[in-house]
Design a protein around this motif. Structure first.
Motif, PDB file in Angstrom:
ATOM      1  N   LYS B 194       0.845  -1.211   0.000  1.00 48.65           N
ATOM      2  CA  LYS B 194       0.000   0.000   0.000  1.00 48.65           C
ATOM      3  C   LYS B 194       0.878   1.258   0.000  1.00 48.65           C
ATOM      4  N   LEU B 195       1.943   1.252   0.811  1.00 45.83           N
ATOM      5  CA  LEU B 195       2.846   2.409   0.856  1.00 45.83           C
ATOM      6  C   LEU B 195       3.496   2.643  -0.508  1.00 45.83           C
ATOM      7  N   ASP B 243      -1.069  -4.255 -10.276  1.00 44.15           N
ATOM      8  CA  ASP B 243      -2.420  -4.692  -9.877  1.00 44.15           C
ATOM      9  C   ASP B 243      -2.956  -3.817  -8.745  1.00 44.15           C
ATOM     10  N   HIS B 244      -2.067  -3.548  -7.774  1.00 40.81           N
ATOM     11  CA  HIS B 244      -2.484  -2.742  -6.623  1.00 40.81           C
ATOM     12  C   HIS B 244      -2.915  -1.337  -7.064  1.00 40.81           C
ATOM     13  N   VAL B 245      -2.097  -0.724  -7.910  1.00 43.42           N
ATOM     14  CA  VAL B 245      -2.395   0.650  -8.323  1.00 43.42           C
ATOM     15  C   VAL B 245      -3.635   0.695  -9.226  1.00 43.42           C
ATOM     16  N   LEU B 246      -3.776  -0.316 -10.100  1.00 44.49           N
ATOM     17  CA  LEU B 246      -4.979  -0.373 -10.945  1.00 44.49           C
ATOM     18  C   LEU B 246      -6.229  -0.495 -10.079  1.00 44.49           C
ATOM     19  N   ALA B 247      -6.118  -1.289  -9.027  1.00 46.92           N
ATOM     20  CA  ALA B 247      -7.273  -1.488  -8.138  1.00 46.92           C
ATOM     21  C   ALA B 247      -7.654  -0.187  -7.436  1.00 46.92           C
ATOM     22  N   ARG B 248      -6.698   0.750  -7.365  1.00 45.56           N
ATOM     23  CA  ARG B 248      -7.012   2.043  -6.748  1.00 45.56           C
ATOM     24  C   ARG B 248      -7.506   3.047  -7.795  1.00 45.56           C
ATOM     25  N   ALA B 492      -0.724   9.340  11.993  1.00 48.45           N
ATOM     26  CA  ALA B 492      -1.251   8.151  12.681  1.00 48.45           C
ATOM     27  C   ALA B 492      -2.735   7.972  12.384  1.00 48.45           C
ATOM     28  N   SER B 493      -3.472   9.103  12.338  1.00 45.42           N
ATOM     29  CA  SER B 493      -4.914   9.004  12.102  1.00 45.42           C
ATOM     30  C   SER B 493      -5.217   8.580  10.666  1.00 45.42           C
ATOM     31  N   LYS B 494      -4.299   8.877   9.739  1.00 43.57           N
ATOM     32  CA  LYS B 494      -4.531   8.543   8.334  1.00 43.57           C
ATOM     33  C   LYS B 494      -3.989   7.167   7.949  1.00 43.57           C
ATOM     34  N   ALA B 495      -3.036   6.670   8.747  1.00 42.82           N
ATOM     35  CA  ALA B 495      -2.271   5.491   8.327  1.00 42.82           C
ATOM     36  C   ALA B 495      -3.146   4.272   8.042  1.00 42.82           C
ATOM     37  N   ALA B 496      -4.222   4.141   8.801  1.00 44.36           N
ATOM     38  CA  ALA B 496      -5.068   2.960   8.625  1.00 44.36           C
ATOM     39  C   ALA B 496      -6.155   3.159   7.568  1.00 44.36           C
ATOM     40  N   THR B 497      -6.220   4.360   7.000  1.00 43.51           N
ATOM     41  CA  THR B 497      -7.260   4.649   6.000  1.00 43.51           C
ATOM     42  C   THR B 497      -6.705   4.380   4.597  1.00 43.51           C
ATOM     43  N   PRO B 498      -7.591   4.329   3.608  1.00 40.67           N
ATOM     44  CA  PRO B 498      -7.095   4.119   2.237  1.00 40.67           C
ATOM     45  C   PRO B 498      -6.454   5.366   1.631  1.00 40.67           C
ATOM     46  N   GLU B 499      -6.464   6.463   2.354  1.00 41.93           N
ATOM     47  CA  GLU B 499      -5.929   7.711   1.798  1.00 41.93           C
ATOM     48  C   GLU B 499      -4.451   7.592   1.457  1.00 41.93           C
ATOM     49  N   ASN B 500      -4.009   8.352   0.477  1.00 44.29           N
ATOM     50  CA  ASN B 500      -2.596   8.397   0.123  1.00 44.29           C
ATOM     51  C   ASN B 500      -1.828   9.122   1.232  1.00 44.29           C
ATOM     52  N   LEU B 501      -0.823   8.470   1.777  1.00 46.78           N
ATOM     53  CA  LEU B 501      -0.132   9.021   2.944  1.00 46.78           C
ATOM     54  C   LEU B 501       0.975  10.002   2.592  1.00 46.78           C
ATOM     55  N   MET B 502       1.353  10.089   1.328  1.00 44.45           N
ATOM     56  CA  MET B 502       2.506  10.918   0.963  1.00 44.45           C
ATOM     57  C   MET B 502       2.396  12.377   1.421  1.00 44.45           C
ATOM     58  N   PRO B 503       1.234  13.039   1.223  1.00 45.71           N
ATOM     59  CA  PRO B 503       1.166  14.437   1.676  1.00 45.71           C
ATOM     60  C   PRO B 503       1.403  14.562   3.185  1.00 45.71           C
ATOM     61  N   PHE B 504       0.958  13.567   3.937  1.00 45.76           N
ATOM     62  CA  PHE B 504       1.107  13.641   5.396  1.00 45.76           C
ATOM     63  C   PHE B 504       2.542  13.320   5.813  1.00 45.76           C
TER      64      PHE B 504
END
Lengths: 130, 535
Positions: B194-195, B243-248, B492-504
């Motif tokens: 995911k990362l 596959d992972h990125v296509l699924a997103r 920490a609050s975003k890490a478990a979500t599907p959101e892209n973590l790069m901005p954080f």
């Protein structure tokens, strides 16, 4: 005879350790492999819990001196200080004597032959607990 | 028949291909040039990803470097650039690679040892001071910490005034191969992928010229994979990321062209050249046929090659200079985009200034004196090479089929199936070297009577490590700790979500949050990989 093969510290180069595990198993030893990223403390404990007769570590990052020193101290603390410790990996000649002086029972630099390593474990004295 | 003549020894390549003493037209009778080979720069790109290759521009020379503090590394970077190196290849020390700050107990004895120590953005500011990041491309040899290091690279470029859209370079950022070889994993497989997905998606938007992932057959090969398996496992890994990125929800053509590869070179010269030619054609077919890519750029197997530590020897280290020169030759004949040679002291240490220079000169001699840049894919059309290339293609496909039977590469890595396979092979190879069945010059044939093993080692300097630790502690005292806390809490609050973590991650990095602090957030949320240790 039970041998614990461990990868101390952060170095992830485990080909050598796994190759030695295979060679020792083929030679009839019972071998427990710890996997990567083990602290010296955990290895010392594992030697006790696994009831290993001898311990082998493999270090390729160059940190063999501080790691061996730390591991020997931890083994002493855990009461496994009398188990023979073999150090393998990327060990330059100038450090080999120093490792033995620290308390390593044998040093097997990269390129050591299986028969030397198997021979060492076959003949190393299984020392009584302290 | 020649093969059955008892006088002639049978030759079998590592990939299992039987080599004939003589090849002729009959060996390539069913090869169709337009369909199977094609012109350079045309589908399926077997002959090269560009029509003119090195005629337009020689390969990028990118020796691995980095050690001690960022300041020292900066001096080495400048030294290499002054000597004609055209890209940087950053080595990080193990604590950095495993997400520990320089003063963490696990970092003891390792700070700055095998690469540059990085704990905060300040280290990147020192490392890249005075380096024109819009002209010099930078490769970051980093994996589980890649998201953090890409963020630091972007942040430092911003601070130096370079637009993100101009940044070129590569992050290794291939975690799946770390579970197989090299071992700098931290998090469980799914979260680690995911990362990587986050970095691919973020880079496609923000750093369009940057290659966020370099899929490494290299380390898989070094761990015991055979040449065709090296390619097959690398392709399977690249497919897992795709596959992972296509699924997103991304379209294949928005990111596939930025994926690249890192391959190993040691072994039989002709087998290696065939491996790369076959690999290029196979990868193009996978991306076009399996993923429906339309943009030819998406189909290109861009690669860095030249390294092959497993082929080098501790014995008679100067022989490694010769091996390195052949590796460079193979890489050039194979149409590599970037070359990074193993230095002759690689079997002992990270390269010294002298050994890095020898590697650089090796490549420059090929370019300036040997005519390697004059003609594209000069071995094409050779009965032998074309026949080997076709056989190699079949073997790579076969090995990909095996990955499928393991349930895919992600499952095979998590369960340890692929690790067990390559470890077993590494053992068999070592056994064959010790028995003399595989011949290694200086090791089991042509040994020197009196072995002189001592080479100049790259020195480890505890004083530099201490300097790094003192500096880190000063930064922790002086930074705006409320801002760091805030940034880490958001992460920490975003890490478990599907959101892209790069901005954080960018926000945390810019606030001078440390590598250890950011990794601890992920360790807490993701957990850690449970290594399958049964062999």
């Amino acid at each position: 005879m039970r041998i614990l093969i461990a990868k101390p510290g952060l170095d992830g180069h485990d080909v050598g350790a796994k190759v030695v595990v295979h060679a020792l198993m083929d030679a009839g030893f019972e071998v427990i492999y710890t996997g990567l990223h083990q602290s010296p403390e955990r290895i010392a404990k594992a030697a006790l819990e696994e009831d290993a007769d001898a311990v082998g570590i493999s270090v390729l990052s160059g940190a063999h001196m501080p790691l061996t020193k730390k591991l020997l101290a931890e083994m002493k603390k855990a009461g496994t200080g009398r188990k023979p410790l073999a150090v393998g990996g990327n060990i330059p000649p100038r450090d080999r004597k120093k490792l033995v002086e620290l308390g390593a029972a044998a040093v097997f630099p990269t390129g050591s032959r299986f028969d030397e390593i198997v021979g060492f474990f076959r003949n190393c004295p299984v020392r009584a607990p302290e | 028949m020649a093969g059955k003549d008892p006088e002639i020894k049978e030759v079998t390549l590592e990939s299992g291909i039987k080599v004939k003493p003589v090849y002729g037209p009959e060996d390539v009778a069913d090869v169709d040039y337009a369909r199977d080979i094609g012109n350079p720069g045309s589908y399926p790109f077997m002959r090269g990803i560009h029509s003119l290759m090195y005629r337009l521009q020689p390969w990028t020379m990118r020796q691995y470097s980095g050690f001690g503090t960022a300041e020292e590394t900066n001096r080495r970077f400048k030294f290499l650039i002054e000597n004609g190196q055209t890209g940087l290849n950053v080595a990080f020390d193990l604590p950095t690679q495993l997400g520990y700050d320089s003063d963490h107990p696990m970092a003891h004895g390792e700070v700055g040892r095998v690469g540059m120590a990085v704990s905060t953005l300040a280290d990147f500011e020192d490392a890249f001071r005075g380096i024109p990041l819009d002209r010099i491309s930078t490769s970051l040899t980093i994996n589980s910490q890649a998201a953090v290091m890409i963020a630091m690279y972007a942040a430092v470029a911003e601070k130096m005034g370079f637009p993100l859209k101009d940044l070129r370079g590569t992050a290794q950022n291939d975690i799946l191969k770390e579970y197989i070889g090299r071992g700098t994993w931290i998090y469980p497989v799914e979260q680690a992928i995911k990362l990587i997905g986050d970095t691919i998606i973020w880079c496609a938007r923000e750093l369009p010229k940057y290659s966020p992932v370099s899929v490494c057959g290299y380390h898989i090969r070094e761990s015991g994979a055979l040449p065709h398996q090296e390619m097959a496992y690398a392709f399977a890994i690249a497919c897992a990321y795709i596959d992972h990125v296509l699924a997103r929800g991304l379209d294949i053509d928005t990111f596939a062209s930025r994926l690249s590869f890192n391959f190993d070179i040691h072994g039989n010269l002709f087998e290696q050249v065939a491996k790369f030619r076959a690999g290029r054609a196979l990868w193009a077919r996978i991306v076009r046929e399996k993923y429906g890519a339309k943009d030819p750029k998406s189909m290109l197997m861009r690669m860095i090659a030249g390294g092959g530590g497993g082929g080098l020897t501790i014995e008679q280290p100067l022989n490694n200079i010769v091996r390195g020169a052949y590796y460079a030759l193979i890489s050039a004949l194979s149409g590599t985009q970037t070359m990074a040679l193993c230095s002759y002291d690689e079997a002992y240490t990270i390269p010294t200034e002298e050994s890095a220079t020898v590697s650089l000169r090796t490549m420059q001699i090929l370019i300036e004196e040997m005519g390697l840049c004059d003609t594209v894919d000069p071995l094409a059309g050779s009965y032998c090479i074309e026949s080997l290339t076709r056989e190699m293609g079949a073997r790579i496909s076969e090995a990909m089929g095996e990955v499928g039977r393991w349930g895919g590469i992600v499952k095979a890595v998590a369960s340890g199936a692929v690790q067990r396979q390559v470890a077993r092979q590494a053992y068999l190879r070592e056994k064959a070297i010790q028995s003399g069945e595989i011949r290694k010059v200086g090791v089991n044939v042509y040994r020197a009577e009196e072995e002189q093993h001592e080479v100049e080692l790259h020195p480890f300097r505890p004083r530099e490590a201490k300097k790094q630790v003192d500096r880190l502690r000063r930064i922790r005292r002086e930074r705006d700790s409320a801002a760091v806390k805030r940034a880490l809490a958001v992460l920490a609050s975003k890490a478990a979500t599907p959101e892209n973590l790069m901005p954080f991650i960018m926000d945390a990095v810019k606030a001078y949050a440390t590598v250890g602090e950011i990794s601890d957030v992920f360790r807490e949320v993701f957990g850690e990989f449970d290594e399958p240790v049964r062999l």
